[in-house]
Enzyme design. Structure first.
Site, PDB file in Angstrom:
ATOM      1  N   ALA A 194      -1.952   5.353  -5.051  1.00  0.00           N
ATOM      2  CA  ALA A 194      -2.817   4.579  -5.944  1.00  0.00           C
ATOM      3  C   ALA A 194      -2.040   3.850  -7.022  1.00  0.00           C
ATOM      4  CB  ALA A 194      -3.850   5.499  -6.582  1.00  0.00           C
ATOM      5  N   GLY A 195      -0.804   4.250  -7.214  1.00  0.00           N
ATOM      6  CA  GLY A 195      -0.015   3.703  -8.322  1.00  0.00           C
ATOM      7  C   GLY A 195       0.199   2.202  -8.171  1.00  0.00           C
TER       8      GLY A 195
ATOM      9  N   ARG B 268       7.426  -1.352 -11.173  1.00  0.00           N
ATOM     10  CA  ARG B 268       8.862  -1.627 -11.092  1.00  0.00           C
ATOM     11  C   ARG B 268       9.265  -2.441  -9.865  1.00  0.00           C
ATOM     12  NH1 ARG B 268      10.527   4.534 -11.841  1.00  0.00           N
ATOM     13  NH2 ARG B 268       8.337   4.776 -11.266  1.00  0.00           N
TER      14      ARG B 268
ATOM     15  N   ASN C 259      12.613  16.526  -9.322  1.00  0.00           N
ATOM     16  CA  ASN C 259      11.426  16.671  -8.487  1.00  0.00           C
ATOM     17  C   ASN C 259      11.356  15.510  -7.499  1.00  0.00           C
ATOM     18  OD1 ASN C 259       8.829  16.903  -7.498  1.00  0.00           O
ATOM     19  ND2 ASN C 259       7.857  16.156  -9.387  1.00  0.00           N
TER      20      ASN C 259
ATOM     21  N   ARG D 281      10.973 -15.139  21.822  1.00  0.00           N
ATOM     22  CA  ARG D 281       9.803 -14.994  20.940  1.00  0.00           C
ATOM     23  C   ARG D 281       8.702 -14.188  21.634  1.00  0.00           C
ATOM     24  NH1 ARG D 281       8.612 -20.857  19.452  1.00  0.00           N
ATOM     25  NH2 ARG D 281       6.787 -19.858  18.515  1.00  0.00           N
TER      26      ARG D 281
ATOM     27  N   ASN E 277       5.006 -28.051  26.063  1.00  0.00           N
ATOM     28  CA  ASN E 277       3.817 -27.208  26.253  1.00  0.00           C
ATOM     29  C   ASN E 277       2.695 -27.536  25.279  1.00  0.00           C
ATOM     30  OD1 ASN E 277       5.401 -26.257  24.105  1.00  0.00           O
ATOM     31  ND2 ASN E 277       4.564 -24.199  24.263  1.00  0.00           N
ATOM     32  N   TYR E 278       2.928 -28.444  24.356  1.00  0.00           N
ATOM     33  CA  TYR E 278       1.979 -28.669  23.268  1.00  0.00           C
ATOM     34  C   TYR E 278       1.718 -30.155  23.120  1.00  0.00           C
ATOM     35  CZ  TYR E 278       0.150 -28.195  18.456  1.00  0.00           C
ATOM     36  OH  TYR E 278      -0.615 -28.214  17.325  1.00  0.00           O
TER      37      TYR E 278
HETATM   38  C1  UD1 Z   1       6.648  11.269  -9.893  1.00  0.00           C
HETATM   39  C2  UD1 Z   1       6.753  12.659 -10.546  1.00  0.00           C
HETATM   40  C3  UD1 Z   1       8.230  12.932 -10.869  1.00  0.00           C
HETATM   41  C4  UD1 Z   1       9.054  12.838  -9.608  1.00  0.00           C
HETATM   42  C5  UD1 Z   1       8.829  11.482  -8.895  1.00  0.00           C
HETATM   43  C6  UD1 Z   1       9.477  11.519  -7.523  1.00  0.00           C
HETATM   44  C7  UD1 Z   1       4.685  12.983 -11.787  1.00  0.00           C
HETATM   45  C8  UD1 Z   1       4.045  13.036 -13.142  1.00  0.00           C
HETATM   46  N1  UD1 Z   1       5.983  12.697 -11.753  1.00  0.00           N
HETATM   47  O1  UD1 Z   1       7.098  10.334 -10.872  1.00  0.00           O
HETATM   48  O2  UD1 Z   1       8.353  14.235 -11.423  1.00  0.00           O
HETATM   49  O3  UD1 Z   1      10.420  12.997  -9.911  1.00  0.00           O
HETATM   50  O4  UD1 Z   1       7.424  11.232  -8.700  1.00  0.00           O
HETATM   51  O5  UD1 Z   1       9.377  10.255  -6.904  1.00  0.00           O
HETATM   52  O6  UD1 Z   1       4.028  13.216 -10.806  1.00  0.00           O
HETATM   53  N2  UD1 Z   1       0.133   7.604  -7.956  1.00  0.00           N
HETATM   54  C9  UD1 Z   1      -1.221   7.663  -7.772  1.00  0.00           C
HETATM   55  N3  UD1 Z   1      -2.036   7.557  -8.852  1.00  0.00           N
HETATM   56  C10 UD1 Z   1      -1.562   7.397 -10.115  1.00  0.00           C
HETATM   57  C11 UD1 Z   1      -0.167   7.363 -10.282  1.00  0.00           C
HETATM   58  C12 UD1 Z   1       0.658   7.479  -9.179  1.00  0.00           C
HETATM   59  O7  UD1 Z   1      -1.696   7.797  -6.655  1.00  0.00           O
HETATM   60  O8  UD1 Z   1      -2.366   7.301 -11.036  1.00  0.00           O
HETATM   61  C13 UD1 Z   1       0.997   7.694  -6.769  1.00  0.00           C
HETATM   62  C14 UD1 Z   1       1.911   6.496  -6.615  1.00  0.00           C
HETATM   63  O9  UD1 Z   1       1.303   5.499  -5.829  1.00  0.00           O
HETATM   64  C15 UD1 Z   1       3.135   7.089  -5.924  1.00  0.00           C
HETATM   65  C16 UD1 Z   1       3.135   8.536  -6.397  1.00  0.00           C
HETATM   66  O10 UD1 Z   1       1.853   8.801  -6.902  1.00  0.00           O
HETATM   67  O11 UD1 Z   1       3.028   7.059  -4.521  1.00  0.00           O
HETATM   68  C17 UD1 Z   1       4.179   8.761  -7.470  1.00  0.00           C
HETATM   69  O12 UD1 Z   1       3.904   7.894  -8.541  1.00  0.00           O
HETATM   70  P1  UD1 Z   1       5.057   7.227  -9.388  1.00  0.00           P
HETATM   71  O13 UD1 Z   1       4.458   6.398 -10.443  1.00  0.00           O
HETATM   72  O14 UD1 Z   1       6.058   6.613  -8.490  1.00  0.00           O
HETATM   73  O15 UD1 Z   1       5.642   8.557 -10.066  1.00  0.00           O
HETATM   74  P2  UD1 Z   1       7.006   8.733 -10.731  1.00  0.00           P
HETATM   75  O16 UD1 Z   1       6.941   8.200 -12.112  1.00  0.00           O
HETATM   76  O17 UD1 Z   1       8.073   8.230  -9.831  1.00  0.00           O
HETATM   77 CA    CA Z   2       8.019   7.436  -7.483  1.00  0.00          CA
END
Ligand code: UD1
Ligand code: CA
Length: 428
Positions: A10-11, A15, A164, A308, A359-360
Site C-alpha cells: 500500500a505504500g 523514494r 529488519n 518479434r 504486409n501493411y
Molecule cells: C520497513 C520496516 C523496517 C525494515 C524495512 C525492510 C516498519 C515500520 N519498518 O521499513 O524495519 O527494515 O521495512 O524493507 O515496518 N506499506 C503499506 N502500508 C503503509 C506503509 C507501507 O502497505 O502504510 C508497505 C509498503 O508498500 C512496502 C512495505 O509495507 O511494501 C514496507 O514499507 P516501506 O515504506 O518500504 O517500509 P520501510 O520504511 O522500508
Molecule cells: Ca522497504
C-alpha cells in the site's frame, strides 16, 4: 498448508520518484508484486495483498495473472504504516506470514524456514555492513527484544548492524491481542508492525530472529535498488539455465526475462535479449539479437537479428539485419537484410537479401504465404496478401503483386537500357 500470507503493497514508494506505483515496477519482465504473489501462492491458499496508493491500477494489473488473491484496501487515512496495513485483513489460518511487495527476490523455498520455528514471532534479520535505511533489530541472548526504525533510533541503536528485512511470521493471537494496542507515537506518526515485537516480548512471548541472505531479501526503495535487484535476478535466471546445460557467452551482457525457457544444447551469445514468453530449443542466438514472445527450435538467429512476437522458427537460419514478425519459418534460410512479417514460409525456401513482405497498406495487415523450395531473389517485394506456391523462382528485383503458381519463374523488371556515350557527355 496451514498458513495465511499478507503482502504489504500500500505504500507510496516516495523514494522511487515515479508516477508508477512502486510494486508495479518491473524486474526481468514482471512487476515486483507479481513475484511476491507467485511465491506466496506456492505456500498458502489464503493470500491477501494490502493496497492503497493507486489501488485500482495495482489490482487490475495483478488480476491479469491471479484470480484467487484477496485485495484489501488499507484505511490509510486513519491507520498509516505497516501496522495499519495488516489491521484490516481477515486471515484464515493460525500462522500468518507477512511479506513486503517490494522484495521481488524472495523465494518460497526460503520462506519455509520461517514455518519450522515454533515461536510466537519469527522475524527476518540481515547482517549488513551498511545498515542505512533499515529498521535496527536489538537482539539479546538470541531473542529479539525490539525493532527501532532508523528515524526513531538513538546513537547507540544506530550502530546496530542487524537489520529488519521486513518478513515476519506471526501467530494469529499476536495480531488479535496486540494490533488494537498499536500507537503511532513515533517520528513518522505511523502504526509500525515492528512495534508488535516489543509488545509481545514485554509479555514474555518468544521472538526469534531468522538470519537471511541480503541478496534474496533485498527491499527495493529506489531506482538504484531496482537495478541492483535486476542484476541479482538476472544472475539467478542465467545460473539456472547454465546448470541445465545452456552456454552463455559473457552472461553479464545478456538480458533474459523470467518467462523465458531455454532447453537442450543452446548457446546464447553476448548482447542477446530474450523477452516475454520466448522458448529456445537446441538453438544458437548470436550476438546482439533480440527475440520476443517467440519459439526458436533447432535454428540459428543473428548476429543482430530481431524476432518479434508470435513467430516460430524451426530448423531455420536467419542472419544479420533480418526482422521477423508474427511469422512461421520451417526449414528456411534468410541470411541478410530482410523484413518478413505476417508470413508463413515452408521447407527448403531461401529468402534473398533485401526481401520485404509488404504486409501493411496503411490500414490493415495482410499475409504472405510461401511454399516449399521457393527461391526468392534479392530485393524482392512481396505485396500481401499473396501466395507463392511450391517450387518457384522469383527473380531478383521482382515486385510480386499477384499469386504465383507452382513451377514457374516469376519476374517483373524494367528492361535495362544502355545509352552510348552518355557518361562522357554528362561529365564534360
Ligand atoms: C520497513 C520496516 C523496517 C525494515 C524495512 C525492510 C516498519 C515500520 N519498518 O521499513 O524495519 O527494515 O521495512 O524493507 O515496518 N506499506 C503499506 N502500508 C503503509 C506503509 C507501507 O502497505 O502504510 C508497505 C509498503 O508498500 C512496502 C512495505 O509495507 O511494501 C514496507 O514499507 P516501506 O515504506 O518500504 O517500509 P520501510 O520504511 O522500508
Ligand atoms: Ca522497504
Amino acid at each position: 498448508m496451514n498458513l495465511s500470507i499478507i503482502i504489504l503493497a500500500a505504500g507510496k514508494g516516495t523514494r522511487m520518484k515515479s508516477s508508477l506505483p512502486k510494486v508495479l515496477h518491473k524486474i526481468s519482465g514482471y512487476e515486483m508484486l507479481y513475484y511476491s504473489i507467485k511465491e506466496a501462492k506456492k505456500l498458502s491458499d489464503d493470500v491477501s495483498v494490502v493496497l492503497y496508493h493507486q489501488a485500482d491500477l495495482v489490482k487490475r494489473e495483478m488480476q491479469k495473472y491471479f484470480d484467487d488473491v484477496n485485495f484489501v484496501l488499507q484505511d490509510h487515512e486513519k491507520f498509516p504504516g505497516t501496522g495499519g496495513a495488516v489491521m484490516g485483513v481477515d486471515t484464515k489460518h493460525e500462522s500468518i506470514l507477512v511479506l513486503n511487495g517490494d522484495m521481488p527476490l524472495v523465494e518460497a523455498e526460503e520462506l519455509k524456514g520461517f514455518l519450522s520455528m515454533p515461536n510466537d514471532i519469527v522475524m527476518s534479520v540481515i547482517e549488513l555492513q551498511n545498515p542505512d535505511g533499515y529498521g535496527r533489530v536489538i537482539i539479546e541472548n538470541d531473542e529479539v527484544v525490539k525493532i527501532v526504525e532508523q528515524k526513531d533510533a538513538n546513537k547507540e541503536e544506530l550502530k546496530t548492524k542487524s537489520v529488519n528485512a521486513g518478513v515476519y511470521l506471526f501467530k494469529s493471537h499476536i495480531f488479535k491481542n496486540y494490533l488494537p494496542k498499536l500507537s503511532n507515537n513515533n517520528a513518522q506518526k505511523e502504526y509500525y508492525i515492528t512495534d508488535l515485537v516489543e509488545m509481545a516480548k514485554k509479555d514474555g512471548l518468544r521472538v526469534s530472529p531468522l538470519y537471511v541472505k541480503e541478496e534474496n531479501f533485498k527491499g527495493v526503495n529506489s531506482k538504484k535498488d531496482l537495478s541492483d535487484s535486476e542484476v541479482l535476478m538476472q544472475n539467478r535466471i542465467k545460473e539456472n539455465f547454465m546448470r541445465d546445460g545452456v552456454i552463455f557467452r559473457l552472461p553479464e551482457t545478456t538480458y533474459i526475462e523470467s518467462g523465458v525457457v531455454i532447453e537442450g544444447e543452446s548457446v546464447i551469445e553476448n548482447g542477446v535479449s530474450l523477452l516475454g514468453n520466448t522458448k529456445i530449443v537446441n538453438s544458437i542466438i548470436k550476438t546482439n539479437s533480440v527475440v520476443e514472445d517467440s519459439e526458436i527450435v533447432d535454428s540459428s538467429v543473428g548476429p543482430m537479428a530481431r524476432v518479434r512476437p508470435n513467430s516460430t522458427l524451426k530448423s531455420s537460419h536467419i542472419g544479420n539485419f533480418v526482422e521477423i514478425k508474427k511469422s512461421t519459418l520451417t526449414g528456411v534460410k534468410a541470411g541478410h537484410l530482410s523484413y518478413l512479417g505476417d508470413s508463413d514460409i515452408d521447407e527448403g525456401s531461401n529468402i534473398g537479401a533485401g526481401t520485404i513482405t509488404c504486409n501493411y497498406d496503411g490500414k490493415k495487415k495482410y499475409k504472405t504465404k510461401i511454399g516449399k523450395n521457393v527461391f526468392v531473389g534479392s530485393d524482392t517485394q512481396l505485396v500481401a496478401p499473396v501466395v507463392i506456391e511450391d517450387d518457384v523462382i522469383i527473380a531478383a528485383g521482382t515486385t510480386v503483386t499477384k499469386d504465383v503458381k507452382s513451377g514457374v519463374l516469376a519476374i517483373s523488371r524494367t528492361p535495362l537500357k544502355s545509352i552510348e556515350g552518355f557518361f562522357k557527355k554528362f561529365f564534360s
